[in-house]
Write a protein that holds these residues in place. Structure first.
Motif, PDB file in Angstrom:
ATOM      1  N   TYR A 522       0.822  -1.210   0.000  1.00 36.80           N
ATOM      2  CA  TYR A 522       0.000   0.000   0.000  1.00 36.80           C
ATOM      3  C   TYR A 522       0.858   1.262   0.000  1.00 36.80           C
ATOM      4  O   TYR A 522       0.622   2.185  -0.798  1.00 36.80           O
ATOM      5  N   GLU A 523       1.864   1.296   0.864  1.00 39.90           N
ATOM      6  CA  GLU A 523       2.714   2.488   0.940  1.00 39.90           C
ATOM      7  C   GLU A 523       3.514   2.674  -0.350  1.00 39.90           C
ATOM      8  O   GLU A 523       3.689   3.786  -0.834  1.00 39.90           O
ATOM      9  N   GLY A 524       3.999   1.557  -0.887  1.00 34.67           N
ATOM     10  CA  GLY A 524       4.747   1.633  -2.140  1.00 34.67           C
ATOM     11  C   GLY A 524       3.879   2.146  -3.272  1.00 34.67           C
ATOM     12  O   GLY A 524       4.316   2.947  -4.105  1.00 34.67           O
ATOM     13  N   ARG A 525       2.636   1.689  -3.319  1.00 40.09           N
ATOM     14  CA  ARG A 525       1.706   2.150  -4.359  1.00 40.09           C
ATOM     15  C   ARG A 525       1.416   3.639  -4.194  1.00 40.09           C
ATOM     16  O   ARG A 525       1.330   4.381  -5.179  1.00 40.09           O
ATOM     17  N   THR A 526       1.260   4.058  -2.930  1.00 42.98           N
ATOM     18  CA  THR A 526       0.974   5.478  -2.676  1.00 42.98           C
ATOM     19  C   THR A 526       2.095   6.357  -3.214  1.00 42.98           C
ATOM     20  O   THR A 526       1.851   7.352  -3.915  1.00 42.98           O
ATOM     21  N   LYS A 527       3.339   5.968  -2.942  1.00 39.98           N
ATOM     22  CA  LYS A 527       4.488   6.759  -3.405  1.00 39.98           C
ATOM     23  C   LYS A 527       4.595   6.745  -4.931  1.00 39.98           C
ATOM     24  O   LYS A 527       4.902   7.766  -5.554  1.00 39.98           O
ATOM     25  N   GLU A 528       4.335   5.571  -5.533  1.00 35.96           N
ATOM     26  CA  GLU A 528       4.453   5.474  -6.995  1.00 35.96           C
ATOM     27  C   GLU A 528       3.350   6.282  -7.683  1.00 35.96           C
ATOM     28  O   GLU A 528       3.597   6.974  -8.676  1.00 35.96           O
ATOM     29  N   LEU A 529       2.137   6.218  -7.157  1.00 40.04           N
ATOM     30  CA  LEU A 529       1.060   7.021  -7.731  1.00 40.04           C
ATOM     31  C   LEU A 529       1.365   8.503  -7.593  1.00 40.04           C
ATOM     32  O   LEU A 529       1.111   9.299  -8.515  1.00 40.04           O
ATOM     33  N   ALA A 530       1.921   8.893  -6.457  1.00 41.41           N
ATOM     34  CA  ALA A 530       2.285  10.303  -6.244  1.00 41.41           C
ATOM     35  C   ALA A 530       3.367  10.717  -7.233  1.00 41.41           C
ATOM     36  O   ALA A 530       3.355  11.847  -7.752  1.00 41.41           O
ATOM     37  N   ARG A 531       4.315   9.834  -7.495  1.00 41.85           N
ATOM     38  CA  ARG A 531       5.365  10.161  -8.477  1.00 41.85           C
ATOM     39  C   ARG A 531       4.759  10.371  -9.857  1.00 41.85           C
ATOM     40  O   ARG A 531       5.138  11.297 -10.587  1.00 41.85           O
ATOM     41  N   ILE A 532       3.820   9.487 -10.231  1.00 35.33           N
ATOM     42  CA  ILE A 532       3.168   9.624 -11.538  1.00 35.33           C
ATOM     43  C   ILE A 532       2.412  10.952 -11.618  1.00 35.33           C
ATOM     44  O   ILE A 532       2.441  11.646 -12.636  1.00 35.33           O
ATOM     45  N   ILE A 533       1.768  11.331 -10.512  1.00 32.54           N
ATOM     46  CA  ILE A 533       0.974  12.566 -10.492  1.00 32.54           C
ATOM     47  C   ILE A 533       1.857  13.805 -10.527  1.00 32.54           C
ATOM     48  O   ILE A 533       1.615  14.749 -11.295  1.00 32.54           O
ATOM     49  N   ASP A 534       2.929  13.806  -9.686  1.00 35.10           N
ATOM     50  CA  ASP A 534       3.715  15.024  -9.471  1.00 35.10           C
ATOM     51  C   ASP A 534       5.054  15.050 -10.185  1.00 35.10           C
ATOM     52  O   ASP A 534       5.679  16.101 -10.292  1.00 35.10           O
ATOM     53  N   GLY A 535       5.547  13.911 -10.598  1.00 38.93           N
ATOM     54  CA  GLY A 535       6.860  13.893 -11.230  1.00 38.93           C
ATOM     55  C   GLY A 535       7.945  13.548 -10.224  1.00 38.93           C
ATOM     56  O   GLY A 535       7.706  12.838  -9.244  1.00 38.93           O
ATOM     57  N   VAL A 536       9.142  14.101 -10.423  1.00 33.12           N
ATOM     58  CA  VAL A 536      10.298  13.752  -9.582  1.00 33.12           C
ATOM     59  C   VAL A 536      10.100  14.207  -8.147  1.00 33.12           C
ATOM     60  O   VAL A 536      10.340  13.469  -7.197  1.00 33.12           O
ATOM     61  N   GLU A 537       9.671  15.447  -7.943  1.00 30.29           N
ATOM     62  CA  GLU A 537       9.467  15.991  -6.604  1.00 30.29           C
ATOM     63  C   GLU A 537       8.065  15.645  -6.124  1.00 30.29           C
ATOM     64  O   GLU A 537       7.075  16.233  -6.552  1.00 30.29           O
ATOM     65  N   VAL A 538       7.966  14.667  -5.243  1.00 32.59           N
ATOM     66  CA  VAL A 538       6.673  14.226  -4.744  1.00 32.59           C
ATOM     67  C   VAL A 538       6.236  15.115  -3.585  1.00 32.59           C
ATOM     68  O   VAL A 538       6.956  15.258  -2.593  1.00 32.59           O
ATOM     69  N   THR A 539       5.057  15.730  -3.707  1.00 33.03           N
ATOM     70  CA  THR A 539       4.548  16.638  -2.670  1.00 33.03           C
ATOM     71  C   THR A 539       3.518  15.931  -1.799  1.00 33.03           C
ATOM     72  O   THR A 539       3.001  14.867  -2.149  1.00 33.03           O
ATOM     73  N   GLN A 540       3.224  16.539  -0.673  1.00 36.54           N
ATOM     74  CA  GLN A 540       2.205  15.996   0.224  1.00 36.54           C
ATOM     75  C   GLN A 540       0.844  15.970  -0.456  1.00 36.54           C
ATOM     76  O   GLN A 540       0.032  15.082  -0.230  1.00 36.54           O
ATOM     77  N   THR A 541       0.627  16.981  -1.310  1.00 37.01           N
ATOM     78  CA  THR A 541      -0.644  17.042  -2.040  1.00 37.01           C
ATOM     79  C   THR A 541      -0.789  15.826  -2.950  1.00 37.01           C
ATOM     80  O   THR A 541      -1.853  15.209  -3.041  1.00 37.01           O
ATOM     81  N   ALA A 542       0.326  15.485  -3.649  1.00 33.99           N
ATOM     82  CA  ALA A 542       0.299  14.323  -4.542  1.00 33.99           C
ATOM     83  C   ALA A 542       0.091  13.031  -3.756  1.00 33.99           C
ATOM     84  O   ALA A 542      -0.651  12.139  -4.183  1.00 33.99           O
ATOM     85  N   LEU A 543       0.706  12.937  -2.578  1.00 33.44           N
ATOM     86  CA  LEU A 543       0.535  11.746  -1.744  1.00 33.44           C
ATOM     87  C   LEU A 543      -0.913  11.622  -1.270  1.00 33.44           C
ATOM     88  O   LEU A 543      -1.484  10.523  -1.259  1.00 33.44           O
ATOM     89  N   ALA A 544      -1.485  12.755  -0.909  1.00 29.11           N
ATOM     90  CA  ALA A 544      -2.880  12.744  -0.467  1.00 29.11           C
ATOM     91  C   ALA A 544      -3.805  12.327  -1.611  1.00 29.11           C
ATOM     92  O   ALA A 544      -4.759  11.551  -1.421  1.00 29.11           O
ATOM     93  N   HIS A 545      -3.522  12.856  -2.801  1.00 32.30           N
ATOM     94  CA  HIS A 545      -4.302  12.493  -3.982  1.00 32.30           C
ATOM     95  C   HIS A 545      -4.180  10.994  -4.266  1.00 32.30           C
ATOM     96  O   HIS A 545      -5.161  10.322  -4.584  1.00 32.30           O
ATOM     97  N   ALA A 546      -2.957  10.479  -4.126  1.00 36.14           N
ATOM     98  CA  ALA A 546      -2.711   9.059  -4.387  1.00 36.14           C
ATOM     99  C   ALA A 546      -3.490   8.191  -3.408  1.00 36.14           C
ATOM    100  O   ALA A 546      -4.105   7.183  -3.787  1.00 36.14           O
ATOM    101  N   ARG A 547      -3.498   8.571  -2.124  1.00 30.38           N
ATOM    102  CA  ARG A 547      -4.253   7.798  -1.123  1.00 30.38           C
ATOM    103  C   ARG A 547      -5.744   7.822  -1.436  1.00 30.38           C
ATOM    104  O   ARG A 547      -6.455   6.823  -1.269  1.00 30.38           O
ATOM    105  N   LYS A 548      -6.201   8.996  -1.879  1.00 25.55           N
ATOM    106  CA  LYS A 548      -7.609   9.137  -2.221  1.00 25.55           C
ATOM    107  C   LYS A 548      -7.980   8.189  -3.371  1.00 25.55           C
ATOM    108  O   LYS A 548      -9.023   7.520  -3.334  1.00 25.55           O
ATOM    109  N   LEU A 549      -7.109   8.124  -4.367  1.00 26.92           N
ATOM    110  CA  LEU A 549      -7.359   7.227  -5.494  1.00 26.92           C
ATOM    111  C   LEU A 549      -7.425   5.772  -5.035  1.00 26.92           C
ATOM    112  O   LEU A 549      -8.305   5.015  -5.447  1.00 26.92           O
ATOM    113  N   LEU A 550      -6.514   5.379  -4.154  1.00 21.17           N
ATOM    114  CA  LEU A 550      -6.482   4.001  -3.666  1.00 21.17           C
ATOM    115  C   LEU A 550      -7.694   3.696  -2.798  1.00 21.17           C
ATOM    116  O   LEU A 550      -8.263   2.596  -2.871  1.00 21.17           O
ATOM    117  N   GLU A 551      -8.109   4.655  -1.993  1.00 23.03           N
ATOM    118  CA  GLU A 551      -9.283   4.462  -1.136  1.00 23.03           C
ATOM    119  C   GLU A 551     -10.534   4.288  -1.987  1.00 23.03           C
ATOM    120  O   GLU A 551     -11.376   3.423  -1.715  1.00 23.03           O
TER     121      GLU A 551
END
Length: 556
Positions: A522-551
């Motif tokens: 789950y955590e690995g997926r969250t980080k990877e989704l955030a990377r896809i969303i935000d690019g190289v610099e992963v932000t808290q916003t992207a991580l939150a978005h990624a968790r929302k998608l997984l939920e």
């Protein structure tokens, strides 16, 4: 379905084992990480062409193997028909690729030709890549989609067989309808050859017999001397006694001696037997002398006959058997040419019958295609509306054409993505993103009649984003409810819907490149989704978005 894939020394992948699950399996990673290599490895297992460039630099060979479980019945039947046993409906395919370009294949540890891998491969996995969308630009493929979506394969097979018979008869008729002058010339030549061979009255073994007789005639004088000398030795002449006379004297002396010594009787009888044997030989020598023919005219006849046979052999064969065989074939061909009108009428009748049957089958096939085409475009249109193309109009054009191996139909899919626009050929109006969605819609419809258990979509999301990407993901998720789906994607909306998510990551170490493939928690997926969303610099916003998608996916 595909449960395990092992890759060793293929491109930048040194060694990895991937365990796929049922449902939707997603592979993500940065561009160039090696996602396409996984697809290449699977393609190699399916019998696709490979090259030595696939082998990792510095290695002698590469290796890939795949395990399939719960293999469909059609594949199992094909395997058993070709002598490959399967245990618990499990299939293991492996392929070794050497650096010099050669490869070896195995099915359940038994050697197999690449051609057979290709034959069963189409029953195991269907790969849809970006390039396949461009097949939509070729109208020739559109009718195949319609045929594959319907249930009239037996009718197609009957038509193809009838068409092949028709073309065969047409070819035979063309051969009969050659230039009349050429036919007459051939008949004249055949008539001459038949007449020449028949007049020669060739008999098997004749030449050998003539050669023996010639040898006797040519050497008759010397042969007479030899036989006369042998005759004199046996019978004697005015100057000397022969062997017969001497043996006769010996017998008389022994018989007289036997009166004094009975044991000499046996020797006398033995010598008497030799006397009679020699006498028989002398008579045969006399007969041979009488049979000697020194007739020069006979010798001339033999030499003339041998000369004729020699000339005929140069034209018609190296032996009497070959010349006689040539004669029979020439007679058969001559008779066929004489009866060409009869044969032509017979073939014409067969051709007209085959043409009528082929036309009926073509008409029936055309009717079935038009019915199937109407259903097909309606289903694909509904799929496209779901895939964020609400105003799409998907239709099919049809026109009759001359008979061909595929029938008498020319079909082309037409599409209009915007209100007020008339449907036009796909190649003229579809964008890259629209092409991907049209192809996904077609694949979804074809799944209904396809026996393949595993579908692979390689970057089917090209050219789309936002709502369209979300809809594509939902459609892949829907398809994965009845099929195993593997998807290479760059879209977070699609990756979030995965039942199993794999990260493909490239690293460099000691001047070498390594690609690793690993399942994500789950955590690995969250980080990877955030990377896809935000690019190289992963932000808290992207991580939150990624968790929302997984939920959202979990709730779904």
């Amino acid at each position: 379905m595909l449960t395990e894939l092992y890759i060793e020394n293929i491109a930048v992948i040194e060694k990895t084992n991937i365990y796929f699950s049922k449902g939707l399996n997603v592979l993500t990673g940065e561009t160039g990480a090696g996602k396409s290599i996984v697809i290449d490895a699977i393609s190699a297992i399916l019998g696709s062409r490979t090259s030595k460039e696939l082998v990792r630099t510095g290695c002698d060979k590469a290796f890939v193997s795949a395990v399939f479980e719960n293999v469909n019945q059609r594949t199992l039947t094909l395997l058993r028909e070709n002598g490959y046993d399967t245990e618990d409906d499990t299939l293991i395919i492996s392929r070794e690729i050497k650096s010099e370009g050669k490869s070896t294949c195995r099915i359940n540890s038994r050697p197999a030709p690449v051609s057979f891998l290709k034959e069963i491969g189409i029953l195991l996995i269907n790969i849809h890549g970006q390039h396949e969308s461009y097949q939509l630009f070729s109208p020739e493929t559109h009718m195949e989609y319609i045929d594959n979506s319907a249930d009239y394969s037996q009718l197609i097979c009957s038509y193809k067989n009838s068409y092949m018979e028709l073309k065969s008869l047409e070819k035979q008729l063309d051969a009969l309808n050659t230039d009349e002058e050429s036919r007459l010339r051939e008949m004249d030549l055949l008539s001459y050859q038949i007449n020449e061979l028949e007049q020669a009255c060739i008999e098997t073994g004749e030449e050998e017999q003539l050669e023996r007789e010639k040898n006797i005639l040519v050497n008759s004088e010397r042969l007479t001397d030899c036989l006369m000398s042998a005759k004199i030795c046996a019978e004697g002449d005015t100057e000397s006694e022969g062997a017969l006379s001497l043996i006769d004297s010996m017998c008389a002396s022994l018989q007289e001696g036997a009166g004094y010594n009975p044991e000499l009787s046996a020797l006398s009888e033995k010598l008497l037997d030799n006397y009679y044997n020699l006498k028989d030989c002398a008579e045969e020598i006399s007969d041979a002398l009488e049979d000697i023919d020194s007739d020069q005219s006979r010798l001339n006849e033999i030499e003339e006959r041998l000369d004729l046979l020699y000339k005929l052999k140069r034209k018609y064969g190296s032996s009497e058997e070959e010349m006689l065989d040539f004669l029979e074939k020439a007679k058969s061909r001559y008779e066929k040419l004489c009866n060409i009108d009869i044969n032509r009428d017979k073939l014409s009748g067969e051709y007209n019958k085959a043409l009528s049957n082929t036309m009926k089958l073509a008409e029936k096939l055309s009717e079935e295609r038009q019915k199937a085409g109407g259903i097909f475009v309606e289903k694909v249109g509904n799929q496209l509306k779901f895939l964020d193309m609400p105003n799409v109009k998907f239709t099919l054009s049809h026109e009759k054409c001359p008979l061909s191996p595929s029938g008498q139909d020319k079909m082309e899919l037409l599409v209009s993505a915007n209100l007020g626009e008339e449907p036009k050929p796909v190649a003229k109006i579809a964008s890259g993103g629209e092409l991907s969605r049209i192809m996904l819609a077609i694949k979804t419809v074809l799944c209904e009649s396809d026996v393949v258990d595993t579908l692979i979509f390689d970057e089917v999301d090209a050219g789309i984003s936002g709502s369209a990407a979300q809809k594509v993901g939902l459609k892949l998720k829907e398809v994965s409810s009845s099929r195993q789906v593997l998807c290479v994607t760059h879209q977070a909306q699609i990756a979030a819907l995965a039942d199993e998510h794999f990260l493909i990551k490239k690293t460099a170490e000691n001047n070498k490149t390594y690609t690793q493939i690993a399942p994500l928690d789950y955590e690995g997926r969250t980080k990877e989704l955030a990377r896809i969303i935000d690019g190289v610099e992963v932000t808290q916003t992207a991580l939150a978005h990624a968790r929302k998608l997984l939920e959202n996916n979990t709730r779904a």
